[in-house]
Design an enzyme around this catalytic site. Structure first.
Site, mmCIF file in Angstrom:
data_model
loop_
_atom_site.group_PDB
_atom_site.id
_atom_site.type_symbol
_atom_site.label_atom_id
_atom_site.label_comp_id
_atom_site.label_asym_id
_atom_site.label_seq_id
_atom_site.Cartn_x
_atom_site.Cartn_y
_atom_site.Cartn_z
ATOM 1 N N GLU A 144 0.922 -1.326 0.085
ATOM 2 C CA GLU A 144 -0.119 0.002 0.026
ATOM 3 C C GLU A 144 0.814 1.234 -0.126
ATOM 4 O OE1 GLU A 144 -3.766 1.911 2.808
ATOM 5 O OE2 GLU A 144 -2.267 0.307 3.508
ATOM 6 N N LYS A 204 -9.695 2.412 -2.043
ATOM 7 C CA LYS A 204 -9.577 2.033 -0.876
ATOM 8 C C LYS A 204 -11.293 2.005 -0.379
ATOM 9 C CE LYS A 204 -7.279 1.708 3.510
ATOM 10 N NZ LYS A 204 -5.829 2.272 4.118
ATOM 11 N N CYS A 233 -5.765 -2.851 1.989
ATOM 12 C CA CYS A 233 -5.577 -2.600 3.727
ATOM 13 C C CYS A 233 -6.837 -3.117 4.447
ATOM 14 C CB CYS A 233 -4.954 -1.441 3.950
ATOM 15 S SG CYS A 233 -4.046 -1.538 5.579
#
Length: 384
Positions: free
Chosen positions: A119, A196, A233
């Site tokens: 990330e 995300k 994530c």
């Protein structure tokens, strides 16, 4: 919490258990053992010279009568930042670009078809600080920024799909920022991007200061080597997030992350592996390594003293299969490249065996979730 000096669970087991016990412990921890892949000696030498760990494993599927095997090799890259966070932005980015170039040269020697980086790989994970400058200067266009242009060149040179998670500057929509993964085809074309979906507000992870939740949904990318998705994530903590990528047809879901030992290390070996089992797909969990010290102290609003770092990013990147097997993890302390050969036929084979998608009650879930999301919702609790 294990200290940064603790290299890996796997190494500790190998050094401290007799062979018979080690075999059983590994079977219980990791499932049926994955075969180690033979790699070109030149790749092993290059990895040693460039000071990063290189591991390689294979997941086999049963032989079928009507479908040939569908082997694909994925590469997971974990690394520490190359320069301190107070170095000039352009120098930090350039140093990380250089590191990835040399790791990808080895990945190409290993026959990797799809590679994914950690990330926000082009920068320190500065989102703990809540400061804007200089950290927002690392943001760049997903379509034609310098990192995307580099990855396009690498993808075409190595005939490799590249998944490049960056801090995106969305110039078409008011210069706002996103936590984005750019997917670049092995032809060198930008196939698309995903963002995300879930933004943490946990401890030092103050990411909502910089960007918000994605509006792109759960896209899946058809590549020359299979259908892939990117669950960035914090999304790994949300089972429905994995599910939606799977329902959209993902055979491999990458989870590029930046997470620290005190917060999540006990969860790390479980979540991506569980997602692979529950969704009949392969999952690839990637975490950075090292401690990143920032010039000015910051606080978390939790009563703890002000500090200048997040804590220890513990690496331990691994791949898990739909039958529950997983590779050993990369080191907790070193840069590394994990190569895994996957037979994508295993996805359907495990779906036929366990029938999770056939037995899932999706219409019922959808109806009840729609009700639960309404402001006048009352939980369905039966009392005496």
């Amino acid at each position: 919490m294990a200290s940064p000096e603790f290299l890996s669970l796997e190494q500790s087991l190998e050094e401290n258990l007799p062979p018979a016990d080690l075999s059983n412990v590994r079977r219980i921890l990791f499932g049926r053992e994955t075969r180690k892949l033979d790699l070109p000696p030149s790749a092993l030498v290059a990895a040693s010279q460039r000071d990063f760990e290189l591991l390689a494993f294979a997941f086999e599927a049963s032989k079928e009568q009507l479908r040939p095997a569908r082997p694909v090799r994925v590469g997971l890259v974990q690394n520490r930042i190359r320069l301190p966070p107070d170095a000039p932005v352009s120098e930090q980015v350039g140093a990380l670009h250089g590191r990835i170039v040399e790791i990808l040269e080895v990945a190409a020697q290993c026959g990797v078809n799809i590679v994914c980086f950690q990330e926000a790989w082009t920068m320190p994970f500065a989102f703990c600080t809540r400061e804007k400058l200089p950290w927002t200067e690392f943001a760049e266009s997903a379509e034609d920024g310098p990192t995307t242009r580099l990855c396009q060149k690498l993808a075409k040179t190595h005939n490799m799909v590249v998944v490049s998670p960056i801090l995106e500057r969305d110039e078409a929509h008011g210069d706002v920022l996103w936590n984005t993964a750019v997917v670049i085809s092995n032809s060198g074309a930008v196939l698309g991007k995903t963002r995300k979906n879930h933004i943490p507000r946990v401890g030092d992870f103050n990411e909502a200061t910089y960007y918000m939740e994605s509006t792109l949904g759960h896209p899946v990318f058809q590549t020359s080597f299979g259908r892939i998705a990117v669950n960035i994530c914090y999304g790994r903590h949300h089972p429905l997030n994995w599910l939606m990528y799977s329902l959209n047809g993902a055979e491999i879901i990458f989870n590029p992350s930046a997470t620290i030992g005190e917060l999540s290390e006990a969860l790390w070996p479980i979540e991506a592996r569980n997602a692979a089992i529950a969704n009949h797909c392969f999952t690839c969990a990637i975490n950075r390594v090292g401690v990143e010290h920032f010039p000015r102290e910051f606080t978390s609003g939790d009563g703890k003293p002000a500090h200048c770092d997040f804590g220890y990013f513990y690496g331990s990147s691994y791949v898990s299969a739909p039958d529950g097997r997983r590779t050993p993890g990369l080191s907790r302390t070193r840069d590394g490249l994990l190569v895994a050969q996957l037979d994508l036929n295993l996805c359907r084979q495990m779906g036929d065996l366990w029938n999770f998608k056939m037995t899932g009650r999706y219409a019922m879930y959808a109806e009840e979730l729609a009700k639960a999301s309404q402001p006048d919702y009352r939980p369905h609790v039966i009392k005496e």
